[in-house]
Enzyme design. Structure first.
Site, PDB file in Angstrom:
ATOM      1  CB  ALA A   1      -4.549  90.726   6.088  1.00  0.00           C
TER       2      ALA A   1
ATOM      3  N   GLY B   1      -1.130  88.081   2.846  1.00  0.00           N
ATOM      4  CA  GLY B   1      -1.417  87.049   3.849  1.00  0.00           C
ATOM      5  C   GLY B   1      -1.931  85.757   3.221  1.00  0.00           C
TER       6      GLY B   1
ATOM      7  CD  GLU C   1       2.694  87.098   4.860  1.00  0.00           C
ATOM      8  OE1 GLU C   1       1.557  87.574   5.078  1.00  0.00           O
ATOM      9  OE2 GLU C   1       3.730  87.611   5.297  1.00  0.00           O
TER      10      GLU C   1
ATOM     11  CD  GLU D   1       2.307  91.607   1.926  1.00  0.00           C
ATOM     12  OE1 GLU D   1       2.995  91.527   0.881  1.00  0.00           O
ATOM     13  OE2 GLU D   1       1.916  90.608   2.551  1.00  0.00           O
TER      14      GLU D   1
END
Ligand code: DAK
Length: 257
Positions: free
Chosen positions: A65, A108, A111, A131
């Site tokens: 992200a 992300g 993911e 993260e």
């Protein structure tokens, strides 16, 4: 359709979405995610398309992200952040989606790859959930999907200690389907997608649904669900065609009906 953050095109019955934020390592900002899902939804609704490929560039599939976009967010703003809705939209895509990962697939980005149905990787691919280095944890499925894919021992190392997996490790632990040299990754991903896209369309969708049910249901419920889908396929013209083609030693001509 022209987009700002992605490139979308078709090759035969394959729809291809390529992230196009190279300077930011394809960090998944809102624009990129919303365009990606718009393109995938459009391919999903198009009878001329049978399978999709999602790719980045050679250096990065996606580095997660967009940290700059969320750095100053409050919990309430994160709760309102539509970012996670894109994953829900991805789960609702009925045709198979293959992630073609070269370079970094982090946070992300990892993911997102795991939310696809298959992952093909280049030899330079690196998978990680770093993260923890930002003082947070994965929030778009990383703790669940990574653990289901590679097992608890390795998932703990990756998520608690930021360990990256090489392409070979990811293959060995069952996270990825196949590994190719970077130069041919996209070509090979599209070739695999083309094979899937040539299959009986309704059976292909229901096969995807049945496999993914393993993540949602108990074994009993999953078995019952599989059986209902199995019986349902006996109402399709493609079942009649497939079995007739086998018996008469000819190639099946699928209609998607
Ligand atoms: N966000 C924004 N910019 C990024 C970025 C990212 N994730 N990753 C890289 N960039 C930018 C860098 O800032 C740099 O920009 P400039 O400084 O040139 O302007 C440019 O891309 C090139 O990066 P580097 O200079 O760092 O390149 P290196 O080759 O040295 O390193 C790297 C590449 C990918 C190893 C490194 O950039 C890196 O560690 N990136 C961050 C990886 C990361 O921590 N990813 C996890 C992000 S957190 C949610 C659920 C889930 C999430 C969010 C919300 N909800 C439920 C709402 C997900 C969170 C995450 O993914």
């Amino acid at each position: 359709m022209t987009y700002e953050y992605i490139l979308a095109r078709t090759e035969g019955r394959v729809g291809i979405v390529q992230f196009n934020r190279p300077k930011a390592m394809n960090a998944l900002n809102r624009g990129l995610m919303s365009e990606t899902m718009d393109a995938l939804d459009a391919f999903d609704a198009d009878d001329a398309i049978g399978c999709m490929v999602v790719a980045g560039n050679e250096r990065a599939f996606a580095a997660g992200a967009d940290i700059k976009e969320m750095a100053g967010a409050t919990p309430a703003q994160m709760l309102d952040n539509p970012f996670i809705d894109y994953w829900d939209r991805l789960r609702k895509i009925s045709k198979p989606v293959i992630a073609a990962v070269s370079g970094y697939a982090l946070g992300g980005g990892c993911e997102l790859a795991m939310a696809c149905d298959m992952i093909v990787a280049s030899e330079t691919a690196r998978f990680g959930q770093p993260e923890i280095n930002l003082g947070i944890i994965p929030g778009a499925g990383g703790t669940q999907r990574m653990t289901l894919a590679v097992g608890k021992a390795l998932a703990m190392e990756m998520i608690l200690n930021g360990r990256f997996l090489t392409a070979d490790e990811a293959y060995k632990f069952g996270l990825v389907n196949r590994v190719f040299p970077a130069e041919v990754l996209l070509e090979e991903a599209v070739k695999l997608a083309g094979e899937l896209a040539a299959r009986a369309p309704v059976a292909l969708r229901l096969a995807k649904e049945a496999v993914n049910a393993v993540y949602e249901m108990s074994l009993q419920a999953g078995l019952a669900h599989e059986r209902r889908l199995f019986y349902m396929l006996f109402s399709t013209e493609d079942q009649t065609e497939g079995m007739d083609a086998f018996i008469n030693k000819r190639k099946a001509n699928w209609q998607g009906k």
